[in-house]
Scaffold this motif. Structure first.
Motif, short mmCIF file in Angstrom:
data_model
loop_
_atom_site.label_atom_id
_atom_site.label_comp_id
_atom_site.label_asym_id
_atom_site.label_seq_id
_atom_site.Cartn_x
_atom_site.Cartn_y
_atom_site.Cartn_z
N ALA A 181 4.88 53.42 17.27
CA ALA A 181 5.42 54.47 16.86
C ALA A 181 4.68 55.85 17.73
O ALA A 181 4.34 55.89 18.35
N VAL A 182 5.83 56.87 18.18
CA VAL A 182 6.13 57.64 19.28
C VAL A 182 5.25 59.21 18.10
O VAL A 182 6.77 59.49 17.53
N VAL A 183 4.36 59.93 18.98
CA VAL A 183 3.76 61.43 17.66
C VAL A 183 3.48 61.93 19.10
O VAL A 183 3.33 61.96 19.67
N GLY A 184 4.42 63.49 19.50
CA GLY A 184 4.59 64.28 20.37
C GLY A 184 4.96 65.84 19.93
O GLY A 184 4.87 65.63 18.59
N PRO A 185 4.56 66.67 21.42
CA PRO A 185 4.89 67.82 20.57
C PRO A 185 5.72 67.97 19.64
O PRO A 185 7.21 67.29 20.07
N LEU A 186 6.33 68.61 18.34
CA LEU A 186 8.08 69.53 18.02
C LEU A 186 8.71 69.06 19.13
O LEU A 186 8.79 69.57 19.90
N GLY A 187 9.86 68.72 18.53
CA GLY A 187 11.02 69.09 19.21
C GLY A 187 11.37 69.68 19.34
O GLY A 187 11.47 70.88 18.10
N ALA A 188 12.73 69.64 20.73
CA ALA A 188 13.66 71.04 20.27
C ALA A 188 14.15 71.56 19.29
O ALA A 188 14.50 71.82 18.98
N ALA A 189 15.27 70.62 19.05
CA ALA A 189 16.40 70.27 17.99
C ALA A 189 15.84 69.07 16.89
O ALA A 189 14.55 67.88 17.10
N ASN A 190 16.35 69.60 15.47
CA ASN A 190 16.09 69.62 14.71
C ASN A 190 16.84 67.07 14.80
O ASN A 190 17.92 67.02 14.71
N ASP A 191 16.27 66.64 14.73
CA ASP A 191 16.79 64.68 14.75
C ASP A 191 16.94 64.31 14.00
O ASP A 191 16.05 64.26 13.29
N PRO A 192 17.62 64.10 12.75
CA PRO A 192 17.55 63.40 12.12
C PRO A 192 17.23 62.15 12.69
O PRO A 192 16.93 61.60 10.68
N HIS A 193 17.28 61.52 13.16
CA HIS A 193 16.46 60.00 13.08
C HIS A 193 14.56 60.11 13.79
O HIS A 193 14.22 59.47 13.41
N ALA A 194 14.31 61.70 13.20
CA ALA A 194 12.79 61.90 13.95
C ALA A 194 12.54 62.57 12.86
O ALA A 194 12.91 62.91 11.67
N HIS A 195 10.35 61.94 12.77
CA HIS A 195 10.55 63.21 11.43
C HIS A 195 9.61 64.02 11.80
O HIS A 195 7.81 63.67 12.83
N GLY B 266 -0.38 45.53 13.20
CA GLY B 266 0.75 45.45 14.74
C GLY B 266 1.07 46.40 15.55
O GLY B 266 1.76 45.56 16.68
N TRP B 267 1.48 47.02 14.89
CA TRP B 267 1.47 48.20 15.77
C TRP B 267 1.42 49.17 16.12
O TRP B 267 -0.18 49.15 16.63
N THR B 268 1.78 49.90 17.48
CA THR B 268 0.68 50.68 18.24
C THR B 268 1.42 52.20 18.18
O THR B 268 2.71 52.18 17.36
N VAL B 269 0.35 52.95 18.26
CA VAL B 269 0.44 54.49 18.47
C VAL B 269 0.58 55.15 19.69
O VAL B 269 -0.80 54.69 20.09
N ILE B 270 1.54 55.89 20.18
CA ILE B 270 1.28 56.60 20.83
C ILE B 270 2.03 57.96 20.78
O ILE B 270 2.31 58.73 19.91
N ARG B 271 -0.02 58.80 21.41
CA ARG B 271 0.15 59.75 21.14
C ARG B 271 0.53 60.30 22.69
O ARG B 271 -0.46 60.73 23.43
N HIS B 272 1.92 61.67 22.93
CA HIS B 272 1.96 62.23 23.47
C HIS B 272 1.39 63.63 23.58
O HIS B 272 1.89 64.67 22.57
N GLU B 273 0.27 65.10 24.48
CA GLU B 273 -0.59 65.39 23.84
C GLU B 273 0.31 66.44 24.71
O GLU B 273 0.61 66.40 26.02
#
Length: 68
Positions: free
Chosen positions: A28-42, A57-64
């Motif tokens: 799972a990847v969490v980052g700054p709010l995306g520029a566009a509203n992507d229907p495949h993202a939350h 067992g999953w990995t979380v990647i957090r982009h600051e």
């Protein structure tokens, strides 16, 4: 620009991050709010970003954001 709301059901807070999943890599990847509203993202508010949990067992990647 219109603010985007958190994707969590019943939450009306402003979204501050965007969450995407890579199922094949169990990531799972969490980052700054995306520029566009992507229907495949939350889009998530700060509270739901902090409470994020993923399957065992999953990995979380957090982009600051570089603009903190």
């Amino acid at each position: 620009m219109r603010e985007r709301q958190c994707s969590k059901v019943g939450c009306a807070r402003e979204a501050v991050t965007t969450l995407t999943y890579d199922y094949s890599d169990q990531m799972a990847v969490v980052g700054p709010l995306g520029a566009a509203n992507d229907p495949h993202a939350h889009d998530l508010c700060l509270i739901h970003t902090d409470r994020l949990s993923v399957p065992k067992g999953w990995t979380v990647i957090r982009h600051e954001s570089l603009l903190s």
